[in-house]
Design a protein around this motif. Structure first.
Motif, PDB file in Angstrom:
ATOM      1  N   ASP A   8     -13.637 -12.600   8.090  1.00 48.38           N
ATOM      2  CA  ASP A   8     -12.493 -13.489   7.844  1.00 48.38           C
ATOM      3  C   ASP A   8     -12.989 -14.927   7.713  1.00 48.38           C
ATOM      4  N   ALA A   9     -12.029 -15.843   7.557  1.00 48.75           N
ATOM      5  CA  ALA A   9     -12.404 -17.224   7.279  1.00 48.75           C
ATOM      6  C   ALA A   9     -13.151 -17.857   8.460  1.00 48.75           C
TER       7      ALA A   9
ATOM      8  N   ARG B 155       0.831  -1.213   0.000  1.00 50.30           N
ATOM      9  CA  ARG B 155       0.000   0.000   0.000  1.00 50.30           C
ATOM     10  C   ARG B 155       0.865   1.262   0.000  1.00 50.30           C
TER      11      ARG B 155
ATOM     12  N   LEU C 141     -11.068  -8.364  -3.673  1.00 46.02           N
ATOM     13  CA  LEU C 141     -10.043  -7.619  -2.929  1.00 46.02           C
ATOM     14  C   LEU C 141      -9.849  -6.208  -3.451  1.00 46.02           C
ATOM     15  N   LEU C 142     -10.536  -5.879  -4.526  1.00 44.56           N
ATOM     16  CA  LEU C 142     -10.348  -4.552  -5.120  1.00 44.56           C
ATOM     17  C   LEU C 142     -11.644  -3.750  -5.012  1.00 44.56           C
ATOM     18  N   THR C 143     -11.508  -2.469  -4.761  1.00 41.87           N
ATOM     19  CA  THR C 143     -12.708  -1.623  -4.701  1.00 41.87           C
ATOM     20  C   THR C 143     -13.379  -1.571  -6.082  1.00 41.87           C
TER      21      THR C 143
ATOM     22  N   GLY D 275     -13.821 -10.187   1.718  1.00 42.47           N
ATOM     23  CA  GLY D 275     -12.672  -9.570   1.064  1.00 42.47           C
ATOM     24  C   GLY D 275     -12.315  -8.299   1.798  1.00 42.47           C
ATOM     25  N   ALA D 276     -11.031  -7.956   1.775  1.00 39.43           N
ATOM     26  CA  ALA D 276     -10.530  -6.845   2.603  1.00 39.43           C
ATOM     27  C   ALA D 276     -11.274  -5.517   2.447  1.00 39.43           C
TER      28      ALA D 276
ATOM     29  N   SER E 270     -15.594 -13.596  -3.328  1.00 42.77           N
ATOM     30  CA  SER E 270     -14.486 -12.852  -2.758  1.00 42.77           C
ATOM     31  C   SER E 270     -14.078 -11.737  -3.712  1.00 42.77           C
TER      32      SER E 270
ATOM     33  N   ILE F   6      -7.947 -11.096  -9.415  1.00 41.95           N
ATOM     34  CA  ILE F   6      -7.154 -12.347  -9.423  1.00 41.95           C
ATOM     35  C   ILE F   6      -6.613 -12.692  -8.031  1.00 41.95           C
ATOM     36  N   HIS F   7      -7.036 -11.970  -7.013  1.00 40.35           N
ATOM     37  CA  HIS F   7      -6.577 -12.298  -5.653  1.00 40.35           C
ATOM     38  C   HIS F   7      -7.267 -13.589  -5.196  1.00 40.35           C
ATOM     39  N   ASP F   8      -6.487 -14.541  -4.729  1.00 43.51           N
ATOM     40  CA  ASP F   8      -7.146 -15.792  -4.326  1.00 43.51           C
ATOM     41  C   ASP F   8      -6.702 -16.356  -2.984  1.00 43.51           C
ATOM     42  N   ILE F   9      -5.787 -15.689  -2.307  1.00 39.30           N
ATOM     43  CA  ILE F   9      -5.292 -16.268  -1.046  1.00 39.30           C
ATOM     44  C   ILE F   9      -6.411 -16.329   0.000  1.00 39.30           C
ATOM     45  N   GLY F  10      -7.118 -15.223   0.157  1.00 42.77           N
ATOM     46  CA  GLY F  10      -8.201 -15.187   1.144  1.00 42.77           C
ATOM     47  C   GLY F  10      -9.298 -16.177   0.809  1.00 42.77           C
TER      48      GLY F  10
ATOM     49  N   GLY G  81     -12.624  -9.851 -12.890  1.00 41.05           N
ATOM     50  CA  GLY G  81     -11.688  -8.726 -12.864  1.00 41.05           C
ATOM     51  C   GLY G  81     -10.677  -8.802 -11.741  1.00 41.05           C
TER      52      GLY G  81
HETATM   53 CO1  B1M Z   1      -3.166  -6.801  -4.721  1.00 37.16          CO
HETATM   54  N1  B1M Z   1      -4.080  -5.265  -3.972  1.00 37.16           N
HETATM   55  N2  B1M Z   1      -3.250  -5.975  -6.494  1.00 37.16           N
HETATM   56  N3  B1M Z   1      -2.088  -8.290  -5.288  1.00 37.16           N
HETATM   57  N4  B1M Z   1      -2.938  -7.222  -2.915  1.00 37.16           N
HETATM   58  C1  B1M Z   1      -4.470  -5.350  -2.554  1.00 37.16           C
HETATM   59  C2  B1M Z   1      -5.866  -5.939  -2.426  1.00 37.16           C
HETATM   60  C3  B1M Z   1      -4.392  -3.837  -2.101  1.00 37.16           C
HETATM   61  C4  B1M Z   1      -5.310  -3.489  -0.929  1.00 37.16           C
HETATM   62  C5  B1M Z   1      -2.934  -3.496  -1.794  1.00 37.16           C
HETATM   63  C6  B1M Z   1      -2.751  -2.065  -1.362  1.00 37.16           C
HETATM   64  O1  B1M Z   1      -2.648  -1.193  -2.157  1.00 37.16           O
HETATM   65  N5  B1M Z   1      -2.732  -1.842  -0.094  1.00 37.16           N
HETATM   66  C7  B1M Z   1      -4.775  -3.101  -3.418  1.00 37.16           C
HETATM   67  C8  B1M Z   1      -6.263  -2.815  -3.634  1.00 37.16           C
HETATM   68  C9  B1M Z   1      -6.598  -1.363  -3.448  1.00 37.16           C
HETATM   69  C10 B1M Z   1      -8.020  -1.094  -3.699  1.00 37.16           C
HETATM   70  O2  B1M Z   1      -8.735  -1.733  -4.392  1.00 37.16           O
HETATM   71  N6  B1M Z   1      -8.466  -0.044  -3.075  1.00 37.16           N
HETATM   72  C11 B1M Z   1      -4.237  -4.062  -4.465  1.00 37.16           C
HETATM   73  C12 B1M Z   1      -3.956  -3.712  -5.803  1.00 37.16           C
HETATM   74  C13 B1M Z   1      -4.099  -2.241  -6.154  1.00 37.16           C
HETATM   75  C14 B1M Z   1      -3.557  -4.654  -6.778  1.00 37.16           C
HETATM   76  C15 B1M Z   1      -3.274  -4.417  -8.258  1.00 37.16           C
HETATM   77  C16 B1M Z   1      -4.267  -3.490  -8.978  1.00 37.16           C
HETATM   78  C17 B1M Z   1      -1.823  -3.889  -8.338  1.00 37.16           C
HETATM   79  C18 B1M Z   1      -1.361  -3.520  -9.731  1.00 37.16           C
HETATM   80  O3  B1M Z   1      -1.387  -4.309 -10.626  1.00 37.16           O
HETATM   81  N7  B1M Z   1      -0.948  -2.303  -9.837  1.00 37.16           N
HETATM   82  C19 B1M Z   1      -3.321  -5.851  -8.824  1.00 37.16           C
HETATM   83  C20 B1M Z   1      -4.759  -6.239  -9.236  1.00 37.16           C
HETATM   84  C21 B1M Z   1      -4.820  -7.521  -9.986  1.00 37.16           C
HETATM   85  C22 B1M Z   1      -6.265  -7.952 -10.191  1.00 37.16           C
HETATM   86  O4  B1M Z   1      -6.843  -8.565  -9.315  1.00 37.16           O
HETATM   87  N8  B1M Z   1      -6.843  -7.641 -11.329  1.00 37.16           N
HETATM   88  C23 B1M Z   1      -2.887  -6.627  -7.625  1.00 37.16           C
HETATM   89  C24 B1M Z   1      -2.191  -7.825  -7.687  1.00 37.16           C
HETATM   90  C25 B1M Z   1      -1.757  -8.547  -6.590  1.00 37.16           C
HETATM   91  C26 B1M Z   1      -0.826  -9.760  -6.670  1.00 37.16           C
HETATM   92  C27 B1M Z   1      -1.061 -10.622  -7.915  1.00 37.16           C
HETATM   93  C28 B1M Z   1       0.602  -9.263  -6.664  1.00 37.16           C
HETATM   94  C29 B1M Z   1      -1.116 -10.452  -5.301  1.00 37.16           C
HETATM   95  C30 B1M Z   1      -2.243 -11.507  -5.366  1.00 37.16           C
HETATM   96  C31 B1M Z   1      -1.734 -12.908  -5.387  1.00 37.16           C
HETATM   97  C32 B1M Z   1      -2.834 -13.904  -5.152  1.00 37.16           C
HETATM   98  O5  B1M Z   1      -3.821 -13.657  -4.492  1.00 37.16           O
HETATM   99  N9  B1M Z   1      -2.616 -15.067  -5.689  1.00 37.16           N
HETATM  100  C33 B1M Z   1      -1.635  -9.291  -4.463  1.00 37.16           C
HETATM  101  C34 B1M Z   1      -1.703  -9.302  -3.051  1.00 37.16           C
HETATM  102  C35 B1M Z   1      -1.085 -10.500  -2.362  1.00 37.16           C
HETATM  103  C36 B1M Z   1      -2.305  -8.257  -2.310  1.00 37.16           C
HETATM  104  C37 B1M Z   1      -2.312  -8.040  -0.788  1.00 37.16           C
HETATM  105  C38 B1M Z   1      -0.932  -7.532  -0.401  1.00 37.16           C
HETATM  106  C39 B1M Z   1      -2.640  -9.213   0.091  1.00 37.16           C
HETATM  107  C40 B1M Z   1      -3.979  -9.901  -0.191  1.00 37.16           C
HETATM  108  C41 B1M Z   1      -4.014 -11.183   0.600  1.00 37.16           C
HETATM  109  O6  B1M Z   1      -3.757 -12.244   0.081  1.00 37.16           O
HETATM  110  N10 B1M Z   1      -4.233 -11.053   1.930  1.00 37.16           N
HETATM  111  C42 B1M Z   1      -3.457  -6.941  -0.646  1.00 37.16           C
HETATM  112  C43 B1M Z   1      -3.279  -6.040   0.561  1.00 37.16           C
HETATM  113  C44 B1M Z   1      -4.391  -6.180   1.569  1.00 37.16           C
HETATM  114  O7  B1M Z   1      -5.350  -6.864   1.399  1.00 37.16           O
HETATM  115  N11 B1M Z   1      -4.253  -5.448   2.614  1.00 37.16           N
HETATM  116  C45 B1M Z   1      -3.539  -6.386  -2.013  1.00 37.16           C
HETATM  117  C46 B1M Z   1      -4.218 -12.194   2.857  1.00 37.16           C
HETATM  118  C47 B1M Z   1      -5.606 -12.847   2.898  1.00 37.16           C
HETATM  119  C48 B1M Z   1      -5.572 -13.988   3.919  1.00 37.16           C
HETATM  120  O8  B1M Z   1      -6.536 -11.883   3.327  1.00 37.16           O
HETATM  121  O9  B1M Z   1      -7.600 -11.729   1.034  1.00 37.16           O
HETATM  122  O10 B1M Z   1      -8.309 -10.170   2.905  1.00 37.16           O
HETATM  123  P1  B1M Z   1      -7.841 -11.485   2.474  1.00 37.16           P
HETATM  124  O11 B1M Z   1      -8.895 -12.581   2.914  1.00 37.16           O
HETATM  125  C49 B1M Z   1      -9.445 -12.652   4.217  1.00 37.16           C
HETATM  126  C50 B1M Z   1     -10.729 -11.837   4.402  1.00 37.16           C
HETATM  127  O12 B1M Z   1     -10.802 -10.702   3.565  1.00 37.16           O
HETATM  128  C51 B1M Z   1     -11.835 -12.835   4.185  1.00 37.16           C
HETATM  129  O13 B1M Z   1     -11.278 -14.019   4.727  1.00 37.16           O
HETATM  130  C52 B1M Z   1      -9.905 -14.109   4.356  1.00 37.16           C
HETATM  131  C53 B1M Z   1      -9.169 -14.931   5.358  1.00 37.16           C
HETATM  132  O14 B1M Z   1      -9.325 -14.496   6.672  1.00 37.16           O
HETATM  133  N12 B1M Z   1     -12.313 -13.152   2.852  1.00 37.16           N
HETATM  134  C54 B1M Z   1     -13.513 -13.780   2.654  1.00 37.16           C
HETATM  135  C55 B1M Z   1     -11.753 -12.991   1.633  1.00 37.16           C
HETATM  136  N13 B1M Z   1     -12.532 -13.488   0.675  1.00 37.16           N
HETATM  137  C56 B1M Z   1     -13.632 -13.988   1.272  1.00 37.16           C
HETATM  138  C57 B1M Z   1     -14.752 -14.618   0.742  1.00 37.16           C
HETATM  139  C58 B1M Z   1     -15.738 -15.040   1.611  1.00 37.16           C
HETATM  140  C59 B1M Z   1     -15.620 -14.826   2.996  1.00 37.16           C
HETATM  141  C60 B1M Z   1     -14.509 -14.189   3.537  1.00 37.16           C
HETATM  142  O15 B1M Z   1     -16.797 -15.658   1.066  1.00 37.16           O
HETATM  143  C61 B1M Z   1     -17.659 -16.324   1.859  1.00 37.16           C
END
Ligand code: B1M
Length: 232
Positions: A210-211, A66, A161-163, A191-192, A159, A113-117, A111
């Motif tokens: 969260d999960a 970020r 992760l993007l606004t 999603g975050a 899920s 591609i985030h899949d870890i969460g 649109g």
């Molecule tokens: Co991205 N990315 N990313 N990224 N990335 C974020 C989301 C971002 C917040 C980072 C930042 O700027 N601080 C930001 C979004 C900003 C916004 O939208 N306002 C961002 C951006 C901008 C981007 C790109 C646009 C960057 C670029 O290309 N310039 C691009 C977009 C690509 C696309 O999707 N089209 C991009 C790309 C990537 C990587 C490929 C490098 C990589 C993804 C790899 C992958 O997932 N295989 C990546 C990553 C890793 C992140 C951050 C750092 C980490 C996300 C993550 O895995 N967190 C992220 C920063 C952040 O989130 N603070 C960020 C760990 C995970 C365990 O947490 O996914 O939140 P989370 O899941 C939680 C809960 O949210 C919930 O439970 C989970 C587990 O507790 N949850 C659910 C999630 N899904 C659920 C579904 C459910 C229930 C709960 O259904 C029932």
């Protein structure tokens, strides 16, 4: 071996977790695998390894992403390292002998591609006794509809992760409404960038922070469903 090379197995638990945060930050896949295995060998619960070593490490990565300190290629390496740790934990989390709860179809929306969460939610749901159909990333509404028809799930999980992609959840829910099938399924979103209010605004049944919340929420809905059937 250089004098300052760190031997992970010689670190205390706290030091090892700290080191794993650093290794995740540096995208060191093998070190994350080794650290995960060491913590498990020391008797750590898989869920504790997941949350304290991996998820917390990724939170730190997210902050520096970020703030423009880390960039996409580096974050991709971190994500790969995290996934390697999750791969080790997955069968352990799934092997809980929990009674069968129901079926979940889950995917990251179009649109995005985030899949870890999403993967983590899937793993935890499996561990809680749900059958999980994982649609992967970048899913248009058709993918959800096809999966609903093919798998007849109880719950749909989305899920984002993007606004910019989170509004797509409403497209999926509205399409389900148009087809007259919305009320046949429980729709959970997460999603975050989401929050409770957003979940309500798009017409989901619940937003899951969260999960662990996703598992609890899904269980509650399944209980309600069974009660309704029992009293019908
Ligand atoms: Co991205 N990315 N990313 N990224 N990335 C974020 C989301 C971002 C917040 C980072 C930042 O700027 N601080 C930001 C979004 C900003 C916004 O939208 N306002 C961002 C951006 C901008 C981007 C790109 C646009 C960057 C670029 O290309 N310039 C691009 C977009 C690509 C696309 O999707 N089209 C991009 C790309 C990537 C990587 C490929 C490098 C990589 C993804 C790899 C992958 O997932 N295989 C990546 C990553 C890793 C992140 C951050 C750092 C980490 C996300 C993550 O895995 N967190 C992220 C920063 C952040 O989130 N603070 C960020 C760990 C995970 C365990 O947490 O996914 O939140 P989370 O899941 C939680 C809960 O949210 C919930 O439970 C989970 C587990 O507790 N949850 C659910 C999630 N899904 C659920 C579904 C459910 C229930 C709960 O259904 C029932």
């Amino acid at each position: 071996m250089s004098d300052d090379e760190i031997i992970l197995s010689e670190l205390s638990d706290d030091e090892l977790v700290q080191q794993m945060h650093d290794d995740l930050y540096d995208g060191l896949k093998e070190e994350i695998e080794e650290g995960t295995n060491i913590l498990l060998e020391r008797g750590w619960e898989p869920y504790k390894v997941l949350t304290e070593a991996l998820v917390e490490g990724m939170r730190i990565v997210g902050e520096d992403f970020r703030d423009g300190i880390l960039f996409v290629p580096e974050v991709l390496l971190s994500a790969n390292a995290m996934k390697a740790g999750m791969f080790i934990l997955r069968p352990l989390l799934a092997a809980t002998n929990a009674p069968k709860q129901g079926k979940l179809v889950i995917g990251t929306v179009k649109g995005d591609i985030h899949d870890i969460g999403k993967n983590l939610v899937g793993m935890m749901m499996e561990g809680a006794g749900f059958d999980v159909v994982d649609l992967g990333i970048n899913n248009p509404v058709e993918n959800y509809l096809n999966a609903i028809e093919e798998h007849q799930p109880d719950l749909i999980g989305m899920s984002a992760l993007l606004t910019t992609t989170m509004p797509y959840m409403k497209v999926v829910i509205d399409t389900m409404k148009e087809k007259g099938i919305r009320d046949d399924y429980v729709v959970l979103v997460g999603g975050a960038p989401l929050n409770e209010e957003f979940g309500k605004a798009v017409g989901a049944d619940a937003y899951c922070r969260d999960a662990a919340v996703a598992v609890e929420t899904a269980k509650q809905f399944m209980k309600r469903k069974h009660n309704v059937h029992a009293s019908a």
